[in-house]
Design a protein around this motif. Sequence first.
Motif, PDB file in Angstrom:
ATOM      1  N   GLY A  93       2.850  11.234   6.175  1.00  0.00           N
ATOM      2  CA  GLY A  93       3.962  11.197   7.629  1.00  0.00           C
ATOM      3  C   GLY A  93       4.581   9.827   7.515  1.00  0.00           C
ATOM      4  N   PRO A  94       5.187   9.650   8.517  1.00  0.00           N
ATOM      5  CA  PRO A  94       6.076   8.581   8.707  1.00  0.00           C
ATOM      6  C   PRO A  94       5.325   7.326   8.749  1.00  0.00           C
ATOM      7  CG  PRO A  94       6.248   9.740  10.584  1.00  0.00           C
ATOM      8  CD  PRO A  94       5.532  10.422   9.567  1.00  0.00           C
ATOM      9  N   ARG A  95       4.103   7.314   9.240  1.00  0.00           N
ATOM     10  CA  ARG A  95       3.130   6.123   9.353  1.00  0.00           C
ATOM     11  C   ARG A  95       3.732   4.927   9.826  1.00  0.00           C
ATOM     12  NH1 ARG A  95      -0.795   6.609   4.054  1.00  0.00           N
ATOM     13  NH2 ARG A  95      -1.150   4.271   4.903  1.00  0.00           N
ATOM     14  N   SER A  96       4.900   5.136  10.807  1.00  0.00           N
ATOM     15  CA  SER A  96       5.503   3.854  11.386  1.00  0.00           C
ATOM     16  C   SER A  96       5.432   3.973  12.866  1.00  0.00           C
ATOM     17  CB  SER A  96       6.942   3.809  10.992  1.00  0.00           C
ATOM     18  OG  SER A  96       7.625   5.317  11.545  1.00  0.00           O
ATOM     19  N   PHE A  97       5.594   3.052  13.489  1.00  0.00           N
ATOM     20  CA  PHE A  97       5.532   2.970  14.947  1.00  0.00           C
ATOM     21  C   PHE A  97       6.512   3.588  15.894  1.00  0.00           C
ATOM     22  CE2 PHE A  97       2.086  -0.102  13.719  1.00  0.00           C
ATOM     23  CZ  PHE A  97       1.201   0.184  14.621  1.00  0.00           C
ATOM     24  N   GLY A  98       6.629   3.471  16.966  1.00  0.00           N
ATOM     25  CA  GLY A  98       7.736   3.916  17.794  1.00  0.00           C
ATOM     26  C   GLY A  98       7.868   5.531  18.230  1.00  0.00           C
ATOM     27  N   HIS A  99       6.794   6.260  17.746  1.00  0.00           N
ATOM     28  CA  HIS A  99       7.108   7.650  17.934  1.00  0.00           C
ATOM     29  C   HIS A  99       6.233   8.071  19.314  1.00  0.00           C
ATOM     30  CE1 HIS A  99       7.345   7.383  13.585  1.00  0.00           C
ATOM     31  NE2 HIS A  99       8.069   8.610  13.910  1.00  0.00           N
ATOM     32  N   SER A 100       6.940   9.207  20.002  1.00  0.00           N
ATOM     33  CA  SER A 100       6.408   9.805  21.146  1.00  0.00           C
ATOM     34  C   SER A 100       5.738  10.853  20.427  1.00  0.00           C
ATOM     35  CB  SER A 100       7.470  10.240  22.060  1.00  0.00           C
ATOM     36  OG  SER A 100       8.265  11.249  21.305  1.00  0.00           O
ATOM     37  N   SER A 101       4.799  11.652  21.201  1.00  0.00           N
ATOM     38  CA  SER A 101       3.999  12.776  20.625  1.00  0.00           C
ATOM     39  C   SER A 101       5.105  13.855  20.094  1.00  0.00           C
ATOM     40  CB  SER A 101       2.952  13.191  21.518  1.00  0.00           C
ATOM     41  OG  SER A 101       3.779  13.727  22.653  1.00  0.00           O
ATOM     42  N   GLN A 102       5.929  13.896  20.818  1.00  0.00           N
ATOM     43  CA  GLN A 102       7.312  15.005  20.580  1.00  0.00           C
ATOM     44  C   GLN A 102       7.821  14.616  19.104  1.00  0.00           C
ATOM     45  OE1 GLN A 102       9.418  15.028  24.363  1.00  0.00           O
ATOM     46  NE2 GLN A 102       9.515  17.199  23.811  1.00  0.00           N
ATOM     47  N   ARG A 138      -0.774  13.605  26.461  1.00  0.00           N
ATOM     48  CA  ARG A 138      -0.218  13.055  25.429  1.00  0.00           C
ATOM     49  C   ARG A 138      -0.760  11.674  25.097  1.00  0.00           C
ATOM     50  NH1 ARG A 138       3.854  16.702  24.005  1.00  0.00           N
ATOM     51  NH2 ARG A 138       3.221  18.496  25.003  1.00  0.00           N
ATOM     52  N   TYR A 139      -1.986  11.434  24.756  1.00  0.00           N
ATOM     53  CA  TYR A 139      -2.617  10.032  24.451  1.00  0.00           C
ATOM     54  C   TYR A 139      -1.600   9.588  23.036  1.00  0.00           C
ATOM     55  CZ  TYR A 139      -6.601  11.113  27.424  1.00  0.00           C
ATOM     56  OH  TYR A 139      -7.249  11.738  28.432  1.00  0.00           O
ATOM     57  N   CYS A 140      -1.432   8.119  23.282  1.00  0.00           N
ATOM     58  CA  CYS A 140      -0.747   7.777  22.159  1.00  0.00           C
ATOM     59  C   CYS A 140      -1.740   7.039  21.089  1.00  0.00           C
ATOM     60  CB  CYS A 140       0.387   6.708  22.577  1.00  0.00           C
ATOM     61  SG  CYS A 140       1.897   7.768  22.612  1.00  0.00           S
ATOM     62  N   GLY A 141      -2.997   7.059  21.199  1.00  0.00           N
ATOM     63  CA  GLY A 141      -3.788   6.488  20.461  1.00  0.00           C
ATOM     64  C   GLY A 141      -3.986   5.201  20.668  1.00  0.00           C
ATOM     65  N   GLY A 142      -5.345   4.712  19.938  1.00  0.00           N
ATOM     66  CA  GLY A 142      -5.730   3.136  20.353  1.00  0.00           C
ATOM     67  C   GLY A 142      -5.851   2.627  18.821  1.00  0.00           C
ATOM     68  N   GLY A 143      -6.171   1.322  19.147  1.00  0.00           N
ATOM     69  CA  GLY A 143      -6.602   0.508  17.924  1.00  0.00           C
ATOM     70  C   GLY A 143      -7.628   1.045  16.800  1.00  0.00           C
ATOM     71  N   TRP A 144      -7.062   1.702  15.953  1.00  0.00           N
ATOM     72  CA  TRP A 144      -8.026   2.574  15.097  1.00  0.00           C
ATOM     73  C   TRP A 144      -8.510   3.549  15.566  1.00  0.00           C
ATOM     74  CZ3 TRP A 144      -7.317   1.573   9.945  1.00  0.00           C
ATOM     75  CH2 TRP A 144      -6.621   0.301   9.698  1.00  0.00           C
ATOM     76  N   GLN A 153       2.112   5.084  16.438  1.00  0.00           N
ATOM     77  CA  GLN A 153       1.979   5.080  15.020  1.00  0.00           C
ATOM     78  C   GLN A 153       1.940   6.393  14.771  1.00  0.00           C
ATOM     79  OE1 GLN A 153      -0.541   2.443  12.860  1.00  0.00           O
ATOM     80  NE2 GLN A 153       0.579   2.618  11.039  1.00  0.00           N
ATOM     81  N   CYS A 154       2.559   7.136  13.831  1.00  0.00           N
ATOM     82  CA  CYS A 154       2.553   8.674  13.704  1.00  0.00           C
ATOM     83  C   CYS A 154       1.789   8.876  12.330  1.00  0.00           C
ATOM     84  CB  CYS A 154       3.951   9.049  13.882  1.00  0.00           C
ATOM     85  SG  CYS A 154       4.075  10.855  13.160  1.00  0.00           S
ATOM     86  N   PHE A 155       0.721   9.917  12.181  1.00  0.00           N
ATOM     87  CA  PHE A 155       0.211  10.122  10.959  1.00  0.00           C
ATOM     88  C   PHE A 155       0.196  11.699  10.895  1.00  0.00           C
ATOM     89  CE2 PHE A 155      -1.331   6.084  11.612  1.00  0.00           C
ATOM     90  CZ  PHE A 155      -1.303   5.453  10.427  1.00  0.00           C
ATOM     91  N   CYS A 156       0.162  12.376   9.702  1.00  0.00           N
ATOM     92  CA  CYS A 156       0.230  13.793   9.352  1.00  0.00           C
ATOM     93  C   CYS A 156      -0.936  13.969   8.447  1.00  0.00           C
ATOM     94  CB  CYS A 156       1.570  14.320   8.845  1.00  0.00           C
ATOM     95  SG  CYS A 156       3.062  13.718   9.803  1.00  0.00           S
ATOM     96  N   GLY A 157      -1.279  15.218   8.555  1.00  0.00           N
ATOM     97  CA  GLY A 157      -2.202  15.790   7.682  1.00  0.00           C
ATOM     98  C   GLY A 157      -2.540  17.232   7.825  1.00  0.00           C
ATOM     99  N   HIS A 158      -3.227  17.839   6.932  1.00  0.00           N
ATOM    100  CA  HIS A 158      -3.847  19.208   6.880  1.00  0.00           C
ATOM    101  C   HIS A 158      -5.143  19.485   7.330  1.00  0.00           C
ATOM    102  CE1 HIS A 158       0.023  21.085   5.584  1.00  0.00           C
ATOM    103  NE2 HIS A 158       0.051  20.148   4.474  1.00  0.00           N
ATOM    104  N   ALA A 159      -5.801  18.198   7.440  1.00  0.00           N
ATOM    105  CA  ALA A 159      -7.245  18.216   7.796  1.00  0.00           C
ATOM    106  C   ALA A 159      -7.478  16.767   8.589  1.00  0.00           C
ATOM    107  CB  ALA A 159      -8.182  18.294   6.587  1.00  0.00           C
ATOM    108  N   PHE A 160      -8.580  16.756   9.141  1.00  0.00           N
ATOM    109  CA  PHE A 160      -8.970  15.530   9.791  1.00  0.00           C
ATOM    110  C   PHE A 160     -10.479  15.484   9.661  1.00  0.00           C
ATOM    111  CE2 PHE A 160     -10.434  17.071  13.825  1.00  0.00           C
ATOM    112  CZ  PHE A 160     -10.192  18.376  13.892  1.00  0.00           C
ATOM    113  N   GLY A 161     -11.260  14.429   9.902  1.00  0.00           N
ATOM    114  CA  GLY A 161     -12.559  14.194   9.811  1.00  0.00           C
ATOM    115  C   GLY A 161     -13.014  14.356   8.335  1.00  0.00           C
ATOM    116  N   ARG A 162     -12.509  13.895   7.390  1.00  0.00           N
ATOM    117  CA  ARG A 162     -12.354  14.021   5.930  1.00  0.00           C
ATOM    118  C   ARG A 162     -13.455  12.996   5.595  1.00  0.00           C
ATOM    119  NH1 ARG A 162      -8.187  12.703   2.830  1.00  0.00           N
ATOM    120  NH2 ARG A 162      -7.592  10.919   4.129  1.00  0.00           N
ATOM    121  N   HIS A 163     -13.780  11.876   6.233  1.00  0.00           N
ATOM    122  CA  HIS A 163     -14.962  11.073   5.516  1.00  0.00           C
ATOM    123  C   HIS A 163     -15.946  10.997   6.918  1.00  0.00           C
ATOM    124  CE1 HIS A 163     -12.441   9.804   2.357  1.00  0.00           C
ATOM    125  NE2 HIS A 163     -11.330   9.821   3.409  1.00  0.00           N
TER     126      HIS A 163
END
Length: 155
Positions: free
Chosen positions: A48-57, A111-117, A76-86
């Motif tokens: 994904g874009p991995r950049s800041f400034g995104h809304s959830s939409q 629509r939480y926007c995530g926290g630090g890590w 900050q926006c990330f994308c993937g086909h799975a999560f909890g990989r590690h």
Amino acid sequence: ASLGVDPLEQERLSILADELHLQSRSRESSPRWVGCFVDTSQRDLPEGPRSFGHSSQACAAACTDYSYFAMQGGGQCFCGHAFGRHANHSRVSDSQCGRLCTGEEGRTPTRYCGGGWRNAVFANGHSAAALGSQSAKSASPRRRTASGAARLAGG
């Protein structure tokens, strides 16, 4: 410009068109809240874009080719086909996923926007059918795929 239709019929058709438009908008896919997860330098959702400034939409739109998207650090926006990989990408309390995204208060799901890590993970609306799948038994307990998320989310 009149099309030879009675003005009352025009009004009725206009109201009907507005109702149909509202119904179709309410059926549009919306993200499904999965939960709040720890992230590390080994990114859980690495695309994904991995950049800041995104809304959830905006993040959902940027991740349409993926089953999941995540918000982190307030936008900050990330994308993937799975999560909890590690093993260290564990689920934590939703309260660790920061504040609501600006301008998205009152939306469902929250629509939480995530926290630090901390990844606020959502299943993209187009993967809703996969969320109901019971074929999760083939997925590793540490690797959560679209079908495995159904178990986490109570589906």
